[in-house]
Design a protein around this motif. Sequence first.
Motif, PDB file in Angstrom:
ATOM      1  N   ASP A 143      18.884  -9.860   4.134  1.00  0.00           N
ATOM      2  CA  ASP A 143      18.394  -8.545   4.556  1.00  0.00           C
ATOM      3  C   ASP A 143      19.463  -7.477   4.310  1.00  0.00           C
ATOM      4  O   ASP A 143      19.183  -6.384   3.802  1.00  0.00           O
ATOM      5  CB  ASP A 143      18.005  -8.603   6.041  1.00  0.00           C
ATOM      6  CG  ASP A 143      16.997  -7.531   6.407  1.00  0.00           C
ATOM      7  OD1 ASP A 143      16.441  -6.904   5.489  1.00  0.00           O
ATOM      8  OD2 ASP A 143      16.763  -7.318   7.604  1.00  0.00           O
ATOM      9  N   ALA A 144      20.708  -7.818   4.668  1.00  0.00           N
ATOM     10  CA  ALA A 144      21.809  -6.863   4.450  1.00  0.00           C
ATOM     11  C   ALA A 144      21.994  -6.600   2.955  1.00  0.00           C
ATOM     12  O   ALA A 144      22.283  -5.479   2.537  1.00  0.00           O
ATOM     13  CB  ALA A 144      23.092  -7.406   5.059  1.00  0.00           C
ATOM     14  N   LEU A 145      21.789  -7.644   2.163  1.00  0.00           N
ATOM     15  CA  LEU A 145      21.939  -7.513   0.712  1.00  0.00           C
ATOM     16  C   LEU A 145      20.884  -6.577   0.139  1.00  0.00           C
ATOM     17  O   LEU A 145      21.192  -5.691  -0.679  1.00  0.00           O
ATOM     18  CB  LEU A 145      21.839  -8.895   0.065  1.00  0.00           C
ATOM     19  CG  LEU A 145      21.978  -8.943  -1.450  1.00  0.00           C
ATOM     20  CD1 LEU A 145      23.394  -8.565  -1.848  1.00  0.00           C
ATOM     21  CD2 LEU A 145      21.649 -10.326  -1.988  1.00  0.00           C
ATOM     22  N   GLN A 146      19.620  -6.743   0.590  1.00  0.00           N
ATOM     23  CA  GLN A 146      18.568  -5.898   0.008  1.00  0.00           C
ATOM     24  C   GLN A 146      18.789  -4.426   0.353  1.00  0.00           C
ATOM     25  O   GLN A 146      18.529  -3.552  -0.461  1.00  0.00           O
ATOM     26  CB  GLN A 146      17.155  -6.402   0.380  1.00  0.00           C
ATOM     27  CG  GLN A 146      16.748  -6.410   1.837  1.00  0.00           C
ATOM     28  CD  GLN A 146      16.182  -5.084   2.319  1.00  0.00           C
ATOM     29  OE1 GLN A 146      15.967  -4.167   1.549  1.00  0.00           O
ATOM     30  NE2 GLN A 146      15.962  -4.985   3.625  1.00  0.00           N
ATOM     31  N   VAL A 196       0.846  -1.202   0.000  1.00  0.00           N
ATOM     32  CA  VAL A 196       0.000   0.000   0.000  1.00  0.00           C
ATOM     33  C   VAL A 196       0.875   1.243   0.000  1.00  0.00           C
ATOM     34  O   VAL A 196       0.631   2.201  -0.741  1.00  0.00           O
ATOM     35  CB  VAL A 196      -0.949  -0.007   1.220  1.00  0.00           C
ATOM     36  CG1 VAL A 196      -1.680   1.315   1.340  1.00  0.00           C
ATOM     37  CG2 VAL A 196      -1.946  -1.145   1.111  1.00  0.00           C
ATOM     38  N   SER A 197       1.936   1.216   0.811  1.00  0.00           N
ATOM     39  CA  SER A 197       2.856   2.354   0.867  1.00  0.00           C
ATOM     40  C   SER A 197       3.448   2.629  -0.515  1.00  0.00           C
ATOM     41  O   SER A 197       3.554   3.783  -0.956  1.00  0.00           O
ATOM     42  CB  SER A 197       3.955   2.057   1.887  1.00  0.00           C
ATOM     43  OG  SER A 197       5.105   2.814   1.628  1.00  0.00           O
ATOM     44  N   MET A 198       3.804   1.548  -1.212  1.00  0.00           N
ATOM     45  CA  MET A 198       4.383   1.692  -2.555  1.00  0.00           C
ATOM     46  C   MET A 198       3.387   2.338  -3.508  1.00  0.00           C
ATOM     47  O   MET A 198       3.722   3.262  -4.258  1.00  0.00           O
ATOM     48  CB  MET A 198       4.787   0.311  -3.061  1.00  0.00           C
ATOM     49  CG  MET A 198       5.485   0.292  -4.383  1.00  0.00           C
ATOM     50  SD  MET A 198       5.986  -1.397  -4.768  1.00  0.00           S
ATOM     51  CE  MET A 198       4.569  -1.960  -5.677  1.00  0.00           C
ATOM     52  N   LEU A 199       2.140   1.882  -3.467  1.00  0.00           N
ATOM     53  CA  LEU A 199       1.132   2.452  -4.372  1.00  0.00           C
ATOM     54  C   LEU A 199       0.835   3.899  -4.014  1.00  0.00           C
ATOM     55  O   LEU A 199       0.618   4.740  -4.897  1.00  0.00           O
ATOM     56  CB  LEU A 199      -0.154   1.617  -4.311  1.00  0.00           C
ATOM     57  CG  LEU A 199      -0.053   0.203  -4.868  1.00  0.00           C
ATOM     58  CD1 LEU A 199      -1.400  -0.484  -4.800  1.00  0.00           C
ATOM     59  CD2 LEU A 199       0.456   0.224  -6.301  1.00  0.00           C
ATOM     60  N   LEU A 200       0.823   4.204  -2.700  1.00  0.00           N
ATOM     61  CA  LEU A 200       0.489   5.573  -2.291  1.00  0.00           C
ATOM     62  C   LEU A 200       1.613   6.548  -2.617  1.00  0.00           C
ATOM     63  O   LEU A 200       1.394   7.756  -2.695  1.00  0.00           O
ATOM     64  CB  LEU A 200       0.179   5.628  -0.792  1.00  0.00           C
ATOM     65  CG  LEU A 200      -1.149   4.982  -0.371  1.00  0.00           C
ATOM     66  CD1 LEU A 200      -1.359   5.133   1.123  1.00  0.00           C
ATOM     67  CD2 LEU A 200      -2.319   5.599  -1.126  1.00  0.00           C
ATOM     68  N   TYR A 252      11.501   1.368  -3.115  1.00  0.00           N
ATOM     69  CA  TYR A 252      12.228   0.772  -1.988  1.00  0.00           C
ATOM     70  C   TYR A 252      11.370  -0.239  -1.225  1.00  0.00           C
ATOM     71  O   TYR A 252      11.876  -1.144  -0.579  1.00  0.00           O
ATOM     72  CB  TYR A 252      12.723   1.869  -1.041  1.00  0.00           C
ATOM     73  CG  TYR A 252      11.618   2.605  -0.310  1.00  0.00           C
ATOM     74  CD1 TYR A 252      11.188   2.169   0.937  1.00  0.00           C
ATOM     75  CD2 TYR A 252      11.010   3.733  -0.856  1.00  0.00           C
ATOM     76  CE1 TYR A 252      10.179   2.833   1.616  1.00  0.00           C
ATOM     77  CE2 TYR A 252      10.007   4.406  -0.194  1.00  0.00           C
ATOM     78  CZ  TYR A 252       9.600   3.952   1.048  1.00  0.00           C
ATOM     79  OH  TYR A 252       8.589   4.601   1.699  1.00  0.00           O
ATOM     80  N   GLN A 253      10.032  -0.100  -1.331  1.00  0.00           N
ATOM     81  CA  GLN A 253       9.166  -1.025  -0.594  1.00  0.00           C
ATOM     82  C   GLN A 253       9.352  -2.466  -1.054  1.00  0.00           C
ATOM     83  O   GLN A 253       9.216  -3.388  -0.254  1.00  0.00           O
ATOM     84  CB  GLN A 253       7.696  -0.619  -0.762  1.00  0.00           C
ATOM     85  CG  GLN A 253       7.312   0.657  -0.040  1.00  0.00           C
ATOM     86  CD  GLN A 253       7.403   1.873  -0.940  1.00  0.00           C
ATOM     87  OE1 GLN A 253       8.032   1.838  -1.996  1.00  0.00           O
ATOM     88  NE2 GLN A 253       6.772   2.957  -0.528  1.00  0.00           N
ATOM     89  N   ILE A 254       9.654  -2.632  -2.359  1.00  0.00           N
ATOM     90  CA  ILE A 254       9.873  -3.988  -2.870  1.00  0.00           C
ATOM     91  C   ILE A 254      11.010  -4.653  -2.095  1.00  0.00           C
ATOM     92  O   ILE A 254      10.927  -5.817  -1.709  1.00  0.00           O
ATOM     93  CB  ILE A 254      10.220  -3.929  -4.378  1.00  0.00           C
ATOM     94  CG1 ILE A 254       9.022  -3.397  -5.162  1.00  0.00           C
ATOM     95  CG2 ILE A 254      10.670  -5.290  -4.889  1.00  0.00           C
ATOM     96  CD1 ILE A 254       8.006  -4.433  -5.534  1.00  0.00           C
ATOM     97  N   PHE A 255      12.091  -3.888  -1.863  1.00  0.00           N
ATOM     98  CA  PHE A 255      13.229  -4.442  -1.131  1.00  0.00           C
ATOM     99  C   PHE A 255      12.834  -4.780   0.308  1.00  0.00           C
ATOM    100  O   PHE A 255      13.243  -5.794   0.854  1.00  0.00           O
ATOM    101  CB  PHE A 255      14.389  -3.445  -1.125  1.00  0.00           C
ATOM    102  CG  PHE A 255      15.012  -3.268  -2.476  1.00  0.00           C
ATOM    103  CD1 PHE A 255      15.900  -4.208  -2.963  1.00  0.00           C
ATOM    104  CD2 PHE A 255      14.704  -2.175  -3.263  1.00  0.00           C
ATOM    105  CE1 PHE A 255      16.477  -4.061  -4.209  1.00  0.00           C
ATOM    106  CE2 PHE A 255      15.268  -2.019  -4.508  1.00  0.00           C
ATOM    107  CZ  PHE A 255      16.153  -2.968  -4.985  1.00  0.00           C
ATOM    108  N   LEU A 256      12.043  -3.864   0.908  1.00  0.00           N
ATOM    109  CA  LEU A 256      11.657  -4.092   2.304  1.00  0.00           C
ATOM    110  C   LEU A 256      10.720  -5.287   2.436  1.00  0.00           C
ATOM    111  O   LEU A 256      10.673  -5.948   3.470  1.00  0.00           O
ATOM    112  CB  LEU A 256      10.989  -2.838   2.881  1.00  0.00           C
ATOM    113  CG  LEU A 256      11.901  -1.624   3.003  1.00  0.00           C
ATOM    114  CD1 LEU A 256      11.146  -0.443   3.606  1.00  0.00           C
ATOM    115  CD2 LEU A 256      13.114  -1.940   3.872  1.00  0.00           C
ATOM    116  N   MET A 257       9.929  -5.564   1.386  1.00  0.00           N
ATOM    117  CA  MET A 257       9.019  -6.713   1.428  1.00  0.00           C
ATOM    118  C   MET A 257       9.791  -8.026   1.358  1.00  0.00           C
ATOM    119  O   MET A 257       9.337  -9.038   1.876  1.00  0.00           O
ATOM    120  CB  MET A 257       8.107  -6.699   0.190  1.00  0.00           C
ATOM    121  CG  MET A 257       6.875  -5.881   0.284  1.00  0.00           C
ATOM    122  SD  MET A 257       6.052  -6.065  -1.338  1.00  0.00           S
ATOM    123  CE  MET A 257       5.387  -4.451  -1.524  1.00  0.00           C
TER     124      MET A 257
END
Lengths: 349, 313
Positions: B259-262, A159-163, B276-281
């Motif tokens: 985790d360190a790699l991402q 959701v954060s990514m889309l927002l 950046y959210q993709i990496f955090l996911m």
Amino acid sequence: MRLEPIPAPGPARRFGLPALALAATAALGSLLALIAGAEPFGVLGLIAKGAFGSKFALLETLNRATPLIFTGLAVAVAFRARLWNIGAEAQLYAGALMAVLIGAGTPAISGPFLLPFMALAAMLAGALLLLGPALLKTRLGVDEVVTTLLLNFIMLLFVSMLLEGPLKDPMGMGWPKSEALAREARLPRIVEGLRLHWGFGLALIAALLVWLLQSRTTLGFEMRAVGENSAAARYAGMPVERTIALTALLSGGLAALAGFSEVSGLKGNLTLDLSPGFGYAGVIVAMLALLHPLGVVLSALFVAGVFVGADSMSRAAGVPTYIADILLAAALLFMSLAILLTRFRVARD
Amino acid sequence: MEILDILLSATFWAAAVRIATPLIFATMGELICERAGVLNLGIEGIMAMGAFTGWIAVYAGADLWAGVGAAFLAGMLFGLLHGVLTAPFGLSQHVVGLGITLLASAVAAFAYRVSLPQVTNPPKIEPFQAVAPALADFPILGPALFAQTPLTWAAFAVAGLTAFVLWRTPLGLAVRAAGESPEAVAAQGLSVNGLRIGAVMVGSGLMAVGGAFLTLSAFSSFFFEMVNGRGWVCIALVVFGAWRPGKALLGALLFAAFDALQVRLQQTPMGADIPYQIFLMAPYALSILALVVMSRRAAAPAALMIPWRKGER
């Protein structure tokens, strides 16, 4: 020590012990108030007054109870079939996301079909989100507690990514929030002039329908049978895997309605703080209701009251609002123990 | 190739070991609980409680190791509550565990607000320092081994100790039997529920120390939500490690390396184009994937989540 079953518990036990659990919660609240340097009984009074003491307070409590009824129902339905859905938070956001995708800006469809379409799309998204963990459970034996919990974190990041990306409101001054819903994508108020939207009415209807489903239909019976003893249910020829999958669809759909109702009824757009943990609080709501769908309504009002009351008490008495979270978690544990002790007596070896 | 550069950099390995530390403590804690037959979903909240307790003790003037001790005791206290409710009373381990997580996180937040009502910026403490900074100049493995704080070394010691006690001592045998065949334990005249309560208390203490690493070594301040799902990851790591301390340790290190790699990939030119959210996911998705891959081979303790009642089977 060991537990001895009580063949026919009397009313003193059946009602006295749960009452005692609530009294213990209240006592804990007084103790916490004392620790925070406030007047112990005054704080409890302020919480009650802040929750139910005025028309404004009551409406606020009903509004807060609305998503909790949905997530409470979602958890109650799932737990009844022993599907441990702790992912109501993610399913809520899935529902909210669909509401915004369809209803924000200038919706592609208009007229009386828009709102039902939004609600159904939300339910579908939430249902599919829980179907994955449910299938992993039945097909591969992957524990659904961990998968649903981890999906909460993944969903929030999604959701954060889309927002911050495609759904970002260009007029939002850089804040990560979606565009506002179109006027006709908003749930109307139940009574003109009163700050209470139809999401609350929808929640009551949902509770009633779930109750009818559980008490009057074969599927409801199968859901309970699978929860009580899945081996026996299988032996009796019930489609256990299918029942768990259907339970997941229903549970996820109900939790998603919380997101739809919050976006379309209350907030009008989607932000990352849409839910202050309604999904997790749904577990408390469902357990305090002993997983009964109609009980969920009452316990959602109680839980919402504690949250709303604690907010208002905190402004007046300075006790941190986290007292509400402590009291509700404690109520969950006290009540679980009390309910057990209505059926069992502690005996010495 | 950027990934290769990252994998060959010494700071990457140092970061991986650092990130693994709280996971190792908490995974060993969860493993001990589950080996005794109790799923402890209180882990996420107990880690938050440990992070707070350790921090507030040191903030109030205690020694850093005293802070770790305080966190361990706080964890044991919640473990006692969990153990009593789930073992002798036999309440649902799911419900009690989630209740403990909600309770412990709320108690930590409440206590923080009550002790520091007026602060806006979280105050800092003087955290643990590197064990041997002089030796950290060794190429590649130097930082990974010597730029770490004593708590990281303690985590590896705890992993070894967990394996030793569970597989090489009579007590460990009894604890494992409580999770495999409680009736055998009872036949020996031992208390199944006593063993389970004890295991959950020690395990919860370790979870709290894992949380305390966050405030006493990694961040030096306490933040709400700082545990951020690490507890749930540890539950996945126990399954991934097939309930074996050595494999679970390896799993924690692999997870931390990923985790360190991402984090490092985010800063590469390629990573800058991806949200950046993709990496955090990725770490959470990896945990789910690990569960799926291991599902067919997973050998959970036979009596996991089954309350023991004398005379019943």
